[in-house]
Every structure is written in C-alpha cells, then in structure tokens.
Write a protein that holds these residues in place. Structure first.
Motif, PDB file in Angstrom:
ATOM      1  N   GLN A  16       0.827  -1.204   0.000  1.00 52.73           N
ATOM      2  CA  GLN A  16       0.000   0.000   0.000  1.00 52.73           C
ATOM      3  C   GLN A  16       0.865   1.259   0.000  1.00 52.73           C
ATOM      4  O   GLN A  16       0.554   2.228  -0.692  1.00 52.73           O
ATOM      5  CB  GLN A  16      -0.948  -0.001   1.208  1.00 52.73           C
ATOM      6  N   ILE A  17       1.935   1.237   0.783  1.00 55.13           N
ATOM      7  CA  ILE A  17       2.855   2.389   0.806  1.00 55.13           C
ATOM      8  C   ILE A  17       3.470   2.591  -0.573  1.00 55.13           C
ATOM      9  O   ILE A  17       3.593   3.724  -1.054  1.00 55.13           O
ATOM     10  CB  ILE A  17       3.936   2.202   1.892  1.00 55.13           C
ATOM     11  N   HIS A  18       3.828   1.503  -1.231  1.00 52.42           N
ATOM     12  CA  HIS A  18       4.395   1.603  -2.581  1.00 52.42           C
ATOM     13  C   HIS A  18       3.381   2.213  -3.556  1.00 52.42           C
ATOM     14  O   HIS A  18       3.727   3.101  -4.342  1.00 52.42           O
ATOM     15  CB  HIS A  18       4.840   0.218  -3.073  1.00 52.42           C
ATOM     16  N   VAL A  19       2.136   1.736  -3.485  1.00 46.34           N
ATOM     17  CA  VAL A  19       1.087   2.273  -4.365  1.00 46.34           C
ATOM     18  C   VAL A  19       0.893   3.762  -4.098  1.00 46.34           C
ATOM     19  O   VAL A  19       0.840   4.575  -5.029  1.00 46.34           O
ATOM     20  CB  VAL A  19      -0.239   1.497  -4.163  1.00 46.34           C
ATOM     21  N   LEU A  20       0.800   4.135  -2.806  1.00 46.95           N
ATOM     22  CA  LEU A  20       0.604   5.545  -2.467  1.00 46.95           C
ATOM     23  C   LEU A  20       1.802   6.401  -2.871  1.00 46.95           C
ATOM     24  O   LEU A  20       1.635   7.527  -3.364  1.00 46.95           O
ATOM     25  CB  LEU A  20       0.316   5.687  -0.974  1.00 46.95           C
ATOM     26  N   THR A  21       2.998   5.889  -2.657  1.00 44.81           N
ATOM     27  CA  THR A  21       4.201   6.636  -3.029  1.00 44.81           C
ATOM     28  C   THR A  21       4.260   6.817  -4.543  1.00 44.81           C
ATOM     29  O   THR A  21       4.591   7.906  -5.043  1.00 44.81           O
ATOM     30  CB  THR A  21       5.463   5.897  -2.533  1.00 44.81           C
ATOM     31  N   THR A  22       3.937   5.772  -5.280  1.00 43.72           N
ATOM     32  CA  THR A  22       3.930   5.861  -6.745  1.00 43.72           C
ATOM     33  C   THR A  22       2.899   6.887  -7.210  1.00 43.72           C
ATOM     34  O   THR A  22       3.180   7.713  -8.089  1.00 43.72           O
ATOM     35  CB  THR A  22       3.635   4.473  -7.359  1.00 43.72           C
ATOM     36  N   GLU A  23       1.717   6.840  -6.614  1.00 44.92           N
ATOM     37  CA  GLU A  23       0.666   7.791  -6.979  1.00 44.92           C
ATOM     38  C   GLU A  23       1.078   9.220  -6.619  1.00 44.92           C
ATOM     39  O   GLU A  23       0.887  10.158  -7.403  1.00 44.92           O
ATOM     40  CB  GLU A  23      -0.654   7.423  -6.290  1.00 44.92           C
ATOM     41  N   LEU A  24       1.658   9.395  -5.436  1.00 45.26           N
ATOM     42  CA  LEU A  24       2.128  10.717  -5.022  1.00 45.26           C
ATOM     43  C   LEU A  24       3.213  11.210  -5.977  1.00 45.26           C
ATOM     44  O   LEU A  24       3.192  12.375  -6.410  1.00 45.26           O
ATOM     45  CB  LEU A  24       2.654  10.651  -3.597  1.00 45.26           C
ATOM     46  N   HIS A  25       4.123  10.361  -6.340  1.00 44.49           N
ATOM     47  CA  HIS A  25       5.195  10.724  -7.269  1.00 44.49           C
ATOM     48  C   HIS A  25       4.611  11.124  -8.631  1.00 44.49           C
ATOM     49  O   HIS A  25       5.012  12.134  -9.225  1.00 44.49           O
ATOM     50  CB  HIS A  25       6.157   9.538  -7.416  1.00 44.49           C
ATOM     51  N   ARG A  26       3.644  10.329  -9.103  1.00 49.65           N
ATOM     52  CA  ARG A  26       3.005  10.640 -10.384  1.00 49.65           C
ATOM     53  C   ARG A  26       2.319  11.999 -10.331  1.00 49.65           C
ATOM     54  O   ARG A  26       2.461  12.817 -11.233  1.00 49.65           O
ATOM     55  CB  ARG A  26       1.989   9.549 -10.744  1.00 49.65           C
ATOM     56  N   ARG A  27       1.604  12.259  -9.233  1.00 45.94           N
ATOM     57  CA  ARG A  27       0.887  13.536  -9.122  1.00 45.94           C
ATOM     58  C   ARG A  27       1.868  14.711  -9.041  1.00 45.94           C
ATOM     59  O   ARG A  27       1.615  15.765  -9.612  1.00 45.94           O
ATOM     60  CB  ARG A  27      -0.026  13.533  -7.903  1.00 45.94           C
ATOM     61  N   LEU A  28       2.951  14.535  -8.296  1.00 48.51           N
ATOM     62  CA  LEU A  28       3.940  15.609  -8.184  1.00 48.51           C
ATOM     63  C   LEU A  28       4.580  15.900  -9.534  1.00 48.51           C
ATOM     64  O   LEU A  28       4.801  17.067  -9.892  1.00 48.51           O
ATOM     65  CB  LEU A  28       4.998  15.262  -7.147  1.00 48.51           C
ATOM     66  N   LEU A  29       4.875  14.860 -10.297  1.00 50.37           N
ATOM     67  CA  LEU A  29       5.446  15.063 -11.628  1.00 50.37           C
ATOM     68  C   LEU A  29       4.443  15.739 -12.557  1.00 50.37           C
ATOM     69  O   LEU A  29       4.802  16.628 -13.332  1.00 50.37           O
ATOM     70  CB  LEU A  29       5.898  13.730 -12.224  1.00 50.37           C
ATOM     71  N   THR A  30       3.180  15.321 -12.465  1.00 53.37           N
ATOM     72  CA  THR A  30       2.141  15.917 -13.304  1.00 53.37           C
ATOM     73  C   THR A  30       1.963  17.384 -12.953  1.00 53.37           C
ATOM     74  O   THR A  30       1.886  18.244 -13.843  1.00 53.37           O
ATOM     75  CB  THR A  30       0.803  15.163 -13.120  1.00 53.37           C
ATOM     76  N   GLU A  31       1.921  17.712 -11.652  1.00 55.39           N
ATOM     77  CA  GLU A  31       1.786  19.113 -11.236  1.00 55.39           C
ATOM     78  C   GLU A  31       3.027  19.916 -11.601  1.00 55.39           C
ATOM     79  O   GLU A  31       2.944  21.073 -11.979  1.00 55.39           O
ATOM     80  CB  GLU A  31       1.533  19.181  -9.731  1.00 55.39           C
ATOM     81  N   GLY A  32       4.210  19.302 -11.485  1.00 56.68           N
ATOM     82  CA  GLY A  32       5.450  19.994 -11.838  1.00 56.68           C
ATOM     83  C   GLY A  32       5.503  20.304 -13.313  1.00 56.68           C
ATOM     84  O   GLY A  32       5.936  21.385 -13.715  1.00 56.68           O
ATOM     85  N   GLU A  33       5.032  19.389 -14.151  1.00 50.47           N
ATOM     86  CA  GLU A  33       4.986  19.650 -15.603  1.00 50.47           C
ATOM     87  C   GLU A  33       3.989  20.748 -15.916  1.00 50.47           C
ATOM     88  O   GLU A  33       4.227  21.597 -16.791  1.00 50.47           O
ATOM     89  CB  GLU A  33       4.606  18.348 -16.347  1.00 50.47           C
ATOM     90  N   ALA A  34       2.855  20.752 -15.205  1.00 46.35           N
ATOM     91  CA  ALA A  34       1.827  21.780 -15.421  1.00 46.35           C
ATOM     92  C   ALA A  34       2.374  23.150 -15.031  1.00 46.35           C
ATOM     93  O   ALA A  34       2.115  24.153 -15.692  1.00 46.35           O
ATOM     94  CB  ALA A  34       0.567  21.453 -14.651  1.00 46.35           C
ATOM     95  N   ASP A  35       3.159  23.215 -13.946  1.00 51.92           N
ATOM     96  CA  ASP A  35       3.730  24.492 -13.496  1.00 51.92           C
ATOM     97  C   ASP A  35       4.769  25.008 -14.485  1.00 51.92           C
ATOM     98  O   ASP A  35       4.881  26.209 -14.698  1.00 51.92           O
ATOM     99  CB  ASP A  35       4.375  24.326 -12.124  1.00 51.92           C
ATOM    100  N   THR A  36       5.537  24.108 -15.080  1.00 47.41           N
ATOM    101  CA  THR A  36       6.573  24.557 -16.035  1.00 47.41           C
ATOM    102  C   THR A  36       5.945  25.020 -17.346  1.00 47.41           C
ATOM    103  O   THR A  36       6.542  25.812 -18.059  1.00 47.41           O
ATOM    104  CB  THR A  36       7.592  23.443 -16.293  1.00 47.41           C
ATOM    105  N   ARG A  37       4.760  24.563 -17.687  1.00 43.11           N
ATOM    106  CA  ARG A  37       4.089  24.982 -18.916  1.00 43.11           C
ATOM    107  C   ARG A  37       3.490  26.377 -18.789  1.00 43.11           C
ATOM    108  O   ARG A  37       3.254  27.071 -19.744  1.00 43.11           O
ATOM    109  CB  ARG A  37       2.966  24.008 -19.260  1.00 43.11           C
ATOM    110  N   ARG A  38       3.242  26.798 -17.587  1.00 40.15           N
ATOM    111  CA  ARG A  38       2.600  28.107 -17.370  1.00 40.15           C
ATOM    112  C   ARG A  38       3.532  29.222 -17.552  1.00 40.15           C
ATOM    113  O   ARG A  38       4.524  29.525 -17.646  1.00 40.15           O
ATOM    114  CB  ARG A  38       2.014  28.198 -15.977  1.00 40.15           C
TER     115      ARG A  38
END
Length: 140
Positions: free
Chosen positions: A118-140
């Motif tokens: 469960q920790i692995h799933v949550l960490t992977t999801e958190l990592h994915r979301r952080l990368l997605t938000e980081g890409e969105a911030d760099t596009r702005r």
C-alpha cells in the motif's frame, strides 16, 4: 513492571501459558504431579530425606543397608519419572509456544507485506501527481 489488561488483575501473559495453566489446573493427575515435582525439587525435600535416612540408619535398624538401598532405588525410579513428566511438560509448552509464535509472526508478515504494498502504491501515486503538477507548473 507488570501490565494488566482491563479488569484482570493478573499480568498479561503469553496465550500458550494461559491455555496450559488452565489445562493443567483442570486435571487432577497433573496437579498432583506438579505438586510432587515442586516438592521433590525443593530444599525441604532434601532436609526431610536427610532426617529420615539418618534416623533410619541410626535408630531404626541395626543393618539398614539392604532395605534402605531398595527404598532409595524405588524412590529414584519414581523421582526420575516425575523429572521426565516435567521435561515432557516443558517440551510441550515450548512446542505450543513456538507454534503460536510462528502463526503470529506469519500474520504479522502478511500485514507488513500488505502495508508495504500500500505504501508503494501511495508513493507511486504521489510521485506521479507531483510530476504531473510539476509539468503543469513549467508549462505556465
């Protein structure tokens, strides 16, 4: 420091200890064997034998050795039987405790494995979301 559980005044103990105590106290033969073993393994037992044998050798018989040898041999047979009863009891306790502990450790391992997944799933999801938000911030 003894820990108690709720309304119980007895300290917490291993479940195998509780189960064996209950089974041993419910069986008259085992209670008798425990009492004899407890007494036979005590200093009062030694003192009693010193007194009885000394009295017998000094006061009761002129030639106590044949009878005394027979009685001591018979007593040794019975006492060795009680020693074996004690060893069997200790072995049964150790096996029951080991079986219980194994089952508990297996259950703990399953729980820890599931938590790790469960920790692995949550960490992977958190990592994915952080990368997605980081890409969105760099596009702005």
């Amino acid at each position: 420091m003894a820990t108690t559980h709720g309304h119980l005044s007895r300290p917490l103990e291993h479940p195998v200890v509780s189960a064996l105590r209950i089974s041993r106290t419910s069986d008259l033969q085992l209670r008798i064997a425990d009492a004899i073993t407890r007494f036979a393994g005590s200093m009062p037992f030694v003192y009693l034998h010193v007194a009885v044998f000394a009295g017998w050798m000094l006061l009761a018989e002129r030639s106590p050795w044949p009878t005394l040898t027979l009685i001591v041999s018979l007593e040794a047979i019975f006492l060795s039987t009680f020693v074996m009863i004690g060893q069997n009891r200790a072995a049964a306790f150790q096996q029951a405790k080991a079986d219980h502990d194994f089952l508990e450790e297996e259950a703990e391992l399953r729980t820890n494995t599931e938590l790790t997944r469960q920790i692995h799933v949550l960490t992977t999801e958190l990592h994915r979301r952080l990368l997605t938000e980081g890409e969105a911030d760099t596009r702005r």
